[in-house]
Design a protein around this motif. Structure first.
Motif, mmCIF file in Angstrom:
data_model
loop_
_atom_site.group_PDB
_atom_site.id
_atom_site.type_symbol
_atom_site.label_atom_id
_atom_site.label_comp_id
_atom_site.label_asym_id
_atom_site.label_seq_id
_atom_site.Cartn_x
_atom_site.Cartn_y
_atom_site.Cartn_z
ATOM 1 N N LEU A 215 0.839 -1.194 0.000
ATOM 2 C CA LEU A 215 0.000 0.000 0.000
ATOM 3 C C LEU A 215 0.879 1.250 0.000
ATOM 4 O O LEU A 215 2.018 1.228 0.493
ATOM 5 C CB LEU A 215 -0.912 -0.025 1.233
ATOM 6 C CG LEU A 215 -1.889 -1.201 1.299
ATOM 7 C CD1 LEU A 215 -2.699 -1.142 2.583
ATOM 8 C CD2 LEU A 215 -2.805 -1.224 0.082
ATOM 9 N N PRO A 216 0.384 2.383 -0.560
ATOM 10 C CA PRO A 216 -0.969 2.617 -1.090
ATOM 11 C C PRO A 216 -1.178 2.151 -2.527
ATOM 12 O O PRO A 216 -2.259 2.325 -3.061
ATOM 13 C CB PRO A 216 -1.094 4.142 -0.992
ATOM 14 C CG PRO A 216 0.306 4.624 -1.214
ATOM 15 C CD PRO A 216 1.202 3.604 -0.579
ATOM 16 N N MET A 217 -0.170 1.568 -3.150
ATOM 17 C CA MET A 217 -0.330 1.068 -4.501
ATOM 18 C C MET A 217 -1.103 -0.243 -4.469
ATOM 19 O O MET A 217 -1.003 -1.009 -3.497
ATOM 20 C CB MET A 217 1.050 0.860 -5.154
ATOM 21 C CG MET A 217 1.904 2.109 -5.206
ATOM 22 S SD MET A 217 1.150 3.410 -6.190
ATOM 23 C CE MET A 217 1.244 2.669 -7.809
ATOM 24 N N PRO A 218 -1.884 -0.538 -5.498
ATOM 25 C CA PRO A 218 -2.669 -1.786 -5.523
ATOM 26 C C PRO A 218 -1.808 -2.980 -5.921
ATOM 27 O O PRO A 218 -2.123 -3.702 -6.868
ATOM 28 C CB PRO A 218 -3.748 -1.484 -6.562
ATOM 29 C CG PRO A 218 -3.102 -0.531 -7.512
ATOM 30 C CD PRO A 218 -2.176 0.309 -6.683
ATOM 31 N N PHE A 219 -0.722 -3.196 -5.190
ATOM 32 C CA PHE A 219 0.197 -4.283 -5.498
ATOM 33 C C PHE A 219 0.245 -5.244 -4.317
ATOM 34 O O PHE A 219 0.078 -4.852 -3.159
ATOM 35 C CB PHE A 219 1.608 -3.761 -5.786
ATOM 36 C CG PHE A 219 1.696 -2.825 -6.961
ATOM 37 C CD1 PHE A 219 0.772 -2.887 -7.993
ATOM 38 C CD2 PHE A 219 2.707 -1.869 -7.021
ATOM 39 C CE1 PHE A 219 0.852 -2.022 -9.075
ATOM 40 C CE2 PHE A 219 2.799 -1.010 -8.099
ATOM 41 C CZ PHE A 219 1.864 -1.081 -9.128
ATOM 42 N N SER A 220 0.500 -6.515 -4.629
ATOM 43 C CA SER A 220 0.674 -7.548 -3.605
ATOM 44 C C SER A 220 1.860 -8.420 -3.989
ATOM 45 O O SER A 220 2.007 -8.808 -5.151
ATOM 46 C CB SER A 220 -0.585 -8.407 -3.456
ATOM 47 O OG SER A 220 -1.687 -7.635 -3.044
ATOM 48 N N LEU A 221 2.679 -8.731 -3.016
ATOM 49 C CA LEU A 221 3.861 -9.551 -3.225
ATOM 50 C C LEU A 221 3.723 -10.845 -2.437
ATOM 51 O O LEU A 221 3.354 -10.836 -1.270
ATOM 52 C CB LEU A 221 5.122 -8.802 -2.785
ATOM 53 C CG LEU A 221 6.451 -9.543 -2.934
ATOM 54 C CD1 LEU A 221 6.770 -9.790 -4.401
ATOM 55 C CD2 LEU A 221 7.574 -8.761 -2.269
#
Length: 323
Positions: free
Chosen positions: A295-301
């Motif tokens: 967050l705040p970017m719509p990314f997931s690792l």
């Protein structure tokens, strides 16, 4: 889709006037079964414990998810692995407008396909408050390799299900499974399963297997198990704290004379938007996954690791999801 809780109430219209009785009869107590909730389906018997174990993968995976509207979503997935088939897959999800609750709408269509034409499809639909159907199909090399049709009827305090797998009307082959799960008390659920398979490869061309199931739910733990002629499956789930959950699973197979015990755990750190899952079993397998939202970017690792000490094998996976 989660457990579906259905309740029914009888509304009685009050008469225009009432005549008082000098010696009214005391009201009878309602049956305790009216206060019991639906136990869900037999497939969800070990759900709490199973969800703690990590889903390990090998290689690299990149996924892009895009919502086109409130009812339609698409995804693009690129998988690179030396174990599973690598390549690109396109997925789509449609959610209908027939809404039964704020977070539940039907029908639901989920599917994905690769450039060669291999496809996986799932259809979920709820016709009434009690009747739910599911259809799953898999196509490989332009042929139906697997198909499954499930019907669930959810009563006030019980669930009955019928599953038909890979039916072949011409060859009179396939698998039929019947489930019944009943809430006995607020903490105890009992059920039974009957599986029937017909195939020319089987001795006598057919076989039937029965098993019994039970689940006890406490304030912070769940104990569930199934026992039959083929084996025993027992799961224990414990919520140690708000951040830590533990699970223990024991699965035996009488015919293969094998038994596997597994321990899994999940650690949630909400402030860091991080979820860590780990496991180890009696076959010397140790695995873990780490999911981190950037967050705040719509990314997931997602990081995945699996190690087998006895075979001296190690598998590492890296996943990145956008959307």
């Amino acid at each position: 889709m989660g457990n579906v809780h259905a309740s029914s109430q009888q509304n009685q219209d009050s008469p225009p006037f009432t005549v008082p009785s000098p010696s009214p009869f005391p009201e009878t107590e309602k049956d305790g079964s009216e206060n019991l909730e639906n136990p869900g389906s037999m497939e969800e018997l070990h759900k709490k414990c199973k969800e703690l174990f990590p889903l390990n993968f090998e290689g690299a995976k990149i996924a892009v998810q895009k919502g086109l509207s409130n009812h339609f979503q698409i995804s693009h997935t690129l998988n690179m692995s030396s174990i599973t088939p690598s390549g690109y897959r396109f997925g789509a999800t449609y959610v209908g407008t027939k809404q039964f609750s704020p977070g539940e709408a039907y029908p639901v269509l989920v599917g994905d396909i690769d450039p060669v034409g291999n496809m996986n499809a799932n259809i979920y639909h709820r016709f009434t408050e009690n009747l739910v159907t599911r259809f799953q199909a898999q196509v490989q090399h332009s042929k139906f390799t697997a198909s499954q049709f499930i019907v669930d009827y959810k009563g006030r305090n019980y669930t009955t299900s019928l599953t038909v797998c890979n039916p072949d009307i011409i060859g009179f082959s396939g698998v039929i499974v019947g489930h019944y799960l009943q809430s006995v008390t607020k903490n105890l659920d009992l059920g039974a399963e009957l599986a029937y398979q017909r195939s020319p490869q089987l001795p006598g061309s057919q076989i039937a297997v029965t098993s019994l199931a039970a689940r006890y739910t406490g304030s912070d733990f769940t104990l569930s198990g199934t026992v039959g002629f083929t084996g025993i499956h027992v799961c224990y789930y414990q919520k140690a704290s708000e951040q830590l959950q533990l699970g223990v699973e024991l699965e035996t197979n009488f015919r293969m004379q094998e038994a596997v015990a597994s321990i899994g755990y999940q650690i949630d750190i909400p402030k860091a938007d991080l979820v860590f899952k780990g496991m180890c079993d009696s076959n010397w397998n140790v695995g873990a996954t780490l999911d981190k939202k950037l967050l705040p970017m719509p990314f997931s690792l997602t990081l995945s690791g699996m190690l087998n000490h006895q075979k001296n094998q190690f598998r590492l996976g890296l996943g990145f999801i956008i959307g």
